[in-house]
Motif scaffolding. Sequence first.
Motif, PDB file in Angstrom:
ATOM      1  N   LYS A 255       0.781  -1.321  -0.112  1.00 57.78           N
ATOM      2  CA  LYS A 255      -0.030  -0.035   0.192  1.00 57.78           C
ATOM      3  C   LYS A 255       0.849   1.384  -0.010  1.00 57.78           C
ATOM      4  O   LYS A 255       0.740   2.285  -0.812  1.00 57.78           O
ATOM      5  N   THR A 256       1.970   1.371   0.926  1.00 61.66           N
ATOM      6  CA  THR A 256       2.857   2.582   1.049  1.00 61.66           C
ATOM      7  C   THR A 256       3.453   2.699  -0.275  1.00 61.66           C
ATOM      8  O   THR A 256       3.692   3.805  -0.834  1.00 61.66           O
ATOM      9  N   ALA A 257       4.124   1.630  -0.762  1.00 64.82           N
ATOM     10  CA  ALA A 257       5.113   1.776  -2.123  1.00 64.82           C
ATOM     11  C   ALA A 257       3.969   2.240  -3.216  1.00 64.82           C
ATOM     12  O   ALA A 257       4.525   3.003  -4.056  1.00 64.82           O
ATOM     13  N   LEU A 258       2.783   1.730  -3.165  1.00 67.23           N
ATOM     14  CA  LEU A 258       2.017   2.058  -4.341  1.00 67.23           C
ATOM     15  C   LEU A 258       1.686   3.666  -4.465  1.00 67.23           C
ATOM     16  O   LEU A 258       1.759   4.527  -5.068  1.00 67.23           O
ATOM     17  N   ALA A 259       1.274   3.856  -2.944  1.00 64.64           N
ATOM     18  CA  ALA A 259       1.096   5.411  -2.457  1.00 64.64           C
ATOM     19  C   ALA A 259       2.265   6.521  -2.802  1.00 64.64           C
ATOM     20  O   ALA A 259       1.827   7.498  -3.362  1.00 64.64           O
ATOM     21  N   ARG A 260       3.691   5.799  -2.651  1.00 67.65           N
ATOM     22  CA  ARG A 260       4.787   6.877  -2.649  1.00 67.65           C
ATOM     23  C   ARG A 260       4.876   7.174  -4.185  1.00 67.65           C
ATOM     24  O   ARG A 260       5.069   8.200  -4.790  1.00 67.65           O
ATOM     25  N   SER A 261       4.590   5.858  -5.055  1.00 70.85           N
ATOM     26  CA  SER A 261       4.547   6.174  -6.636  1.00 70.85           C
ATOM     27  C   SER A 261       3.449   7.114  -6.904  1.00 70.85           C
ATOM     28  O   SER A 261       3.954   8.098  -7.820  1.00 70.85           O
ATOM     29  N   VAL A 262       2.492   7.146  -6.654  1.00 71.86           N
ATOM     30  CA  VAL A 262       1.093   8.009  -6.919  1.00 71.86           C
ATOM     31  C   VAL A 262       1.731   9.374  -6.546  1.00 71.86           C
ATOM     32  O   VAL A 262       1.575  10.348  -7.339  1.00 71.86           O
ATOM     33  N   ILE A 263       1.972   9.802  -5.224  1.00 70.41           N
ATOM     34  CA  ILE A 263       2.485  10.807  -5.018  1.00 70.41           C
ATOM     35  C   ILE A 263       3.500  11.581  -5.568  1.00 70.41           C
ATOM     36  O   ILE A 263       3.503  12.795  -6.218  1.00 70.41           O
ATOM     37  N   ARG A 264       4.652  10.916  -5.727  1.00 74.38           N
ATOM     38  CA  ARG A 264       5.753  11.444  -6.551  1.00 74.38           C
ATOM     39  C   ARG A 264       5.362  11.581  -8.033  1.00 74.38           C
ATOM     40  O   ARG A 264       5.905  12.796  -8.414  1.00 74.38           O
ATOM     41  N   THR A 265       4.397  11.016  -8.626  1.00 72.42           N
ATOM     42  CA  THR A 265       4.105  11.357  -9.758  1.00 72.42           C
ATOM     43  C   THR A 265       3.282  12.609  -9.715  1.00 72.42           C
ATOM     44  O   THR A 265       3.352  13.383 -10.680  1.00 72.42           O
ATOM     45  N   LEU A 266       2.285  12.797  -8.882  1.00 72.65           N
ATOM     46  CA  LEU A 266       1.233  13.785  -8.772  1.00 72.65           C
ATOM     47  C   LEU A 266       2.141  15.103  -8.750  1.00 72.65           C
ATOM     48  O   LEU A 266       1.756  16.267  -9.191  1.00 72.65           O
ATOM     49  N   VAL A 267       3.370  15.109  -7.895  1.00 70.07           N
ATOM     50  CA  VAL A 267       4.065  16.153  -7.599  1.00 70.07           C
ATOM     51  C   VAL A 267       5.303  16.418  -8.358  1.00 70.07           C
ATOM     52  O   VAL A 267       5.945  17.269  -8.459  1.00 70.07           O
ATOM     53  N   SER A 268       5.314  15.416  -9.338  1.00 66.01           N
ATOM     54  CA  SER A 268       6.342  15.565 -10.402  1.00 66.01           C
ATOM     55  C   SER A 268       7.726  15.771  -9.939  1.00 66.01           C
ATOM     56  O   SER A 268       8.796  16.287 -10.278  1.00 66.01           O
ATOM     57  N   ASP A 269       8.219  14.858  -8.861  1.00 62.56           N
ATOM     58  CA  ASP A 269       9.293  14.723  -8.160  1.00 62.56           C
ATOM     59  C   ASP A 269       9.609  13.106  -7.916  1.00 62.56           C
ATOM     60  O   ASP A 269       9.087  12.567  -6.746  1.00 62.56           O
ATOM     61  N   ASP A 270      10.412  12.477  -8.584  1.00 59.50           N
ATOM     62  CA  ASP A 270      10.944  11.103  -8.414  1.00 59.50           C
ATOM     63  C   ASP A 270      11.479  10.882  -7.311  1.00 59.50           C
ATOM     64  O   ASP A 270      11.676   9.825  -6.835  1.00 59.50           O
ATOM     65  N   ARG A 271      12.129  11.649  -6.797  1.00 56.87           N
ATOM     66  CA  ARG A 271      13.167  11.616  -5.447  1.00 56.87           C
ATOM     67  C   ARG A 271      12.432  12.178  -4.121  1.00 56.87           C
ATOM     68  O   ARG A 271      13.054  12.088  -3.190  1.00 56.87           O
ATOM     69  N   LEU A 272      11.224  12.561  -4.322  1.00 60.79           N
ATOM     70  CA  LEU A 272      10.494  13.136  -3.028  1.00 60.79           C
ATOM     71  C   LEU A 272      10.321  12.306  -1.799  1.00 60.79           C
ATOM     72  O   LEU A 272      10.170  10.932  -2.333  1.00 60.79           O
ATOM     73  N   ASP A 273      10.904  12.480  -0.730  1.00 62.07           N
ATOM     74  CA  ASP A 273      10.682  11.627   0.260  1.00 62.07           C
ATOM     75  C   ASP A 273       9.211  11.432   0.661  1.00 62.07           C
ATOM     76  O   ASP A 273       8.536  12.522   0.891  1.00 62.07           O
ATOM     77  N   VAL A 274       8.833  10.252   0.749  1.00 59.78           N
ATOM     78  CA  VAL A 274       7.263  10.075   0.891  1.00 59.78           C
ATOM     79  C   VAL A 274       7.254   9.063   2.024  1.00 59.78           C
ATOM     80  O   VAL A 274       7.317   7.680   1.769  1.00 59.78           O
ATOM     81  N   PRO A 275       7.334   9.507   3.253  1.00 55.31           N
ATOM     82  CA  PRO A 275       7.217   8.559   4.309  1.00 55.31           C
ATOM     83  C   PRO A 275       6.039   7.912   4.629  1.00 55.31           C
ATOM     84  O   PRO A 275       5.033   8.497   4.306  1.00 55.31           O
TER      85      PRO A 275
END
Length: 146
Positions: free
Chosen positions: A40-60
């Motif tokens: 779940k968190t891994a999927l959310a991390r990818s969604v969020i990074r895509t939405l904010v256009s930052d592949d390196r964003l820290d998404v805890p």
Amino acid sequence: MNEPITLADDDATAALGRRLAAALRPGDLVLLEGDLGAGKTALARSVIRTLVSDDRLDVPSPSFALVQPYEADGNPVLHADLYRLGGPREVDELGLFDRADAIVLVEWPERSDEVVERATVAVRLAVPVGGEGRIATVTFVDGRSY
């Protein structure tokens, strides 16, 4: 699309997250369902990074904060984890519904009937027998595809 999708590895999970993000609209409430370790968190991390256009964003994981806020093109994106809620009434205090333009991703949504009732997208992740990869099912309430 309600057909189960086999996710062979983390890259496949990230690819699904990117596809899902492209289909989301302001106001969407995404349920991320599945057992511990289902991704779940891994999927959310990818969604969020895509939405904010930052592949390196820290998404805890929002496990302890309960809600992690982000911004995508001026619109709020909220990542919530309801696992540690003391009761369904505590959802109101999280502010998940304060902004109609927010995209909200919720892990452990079954802890709140209100969250489940408001959902526009449901993603179910499961670990197949044998433990290799993941199985995902994505359902949009309005029937849209991704």
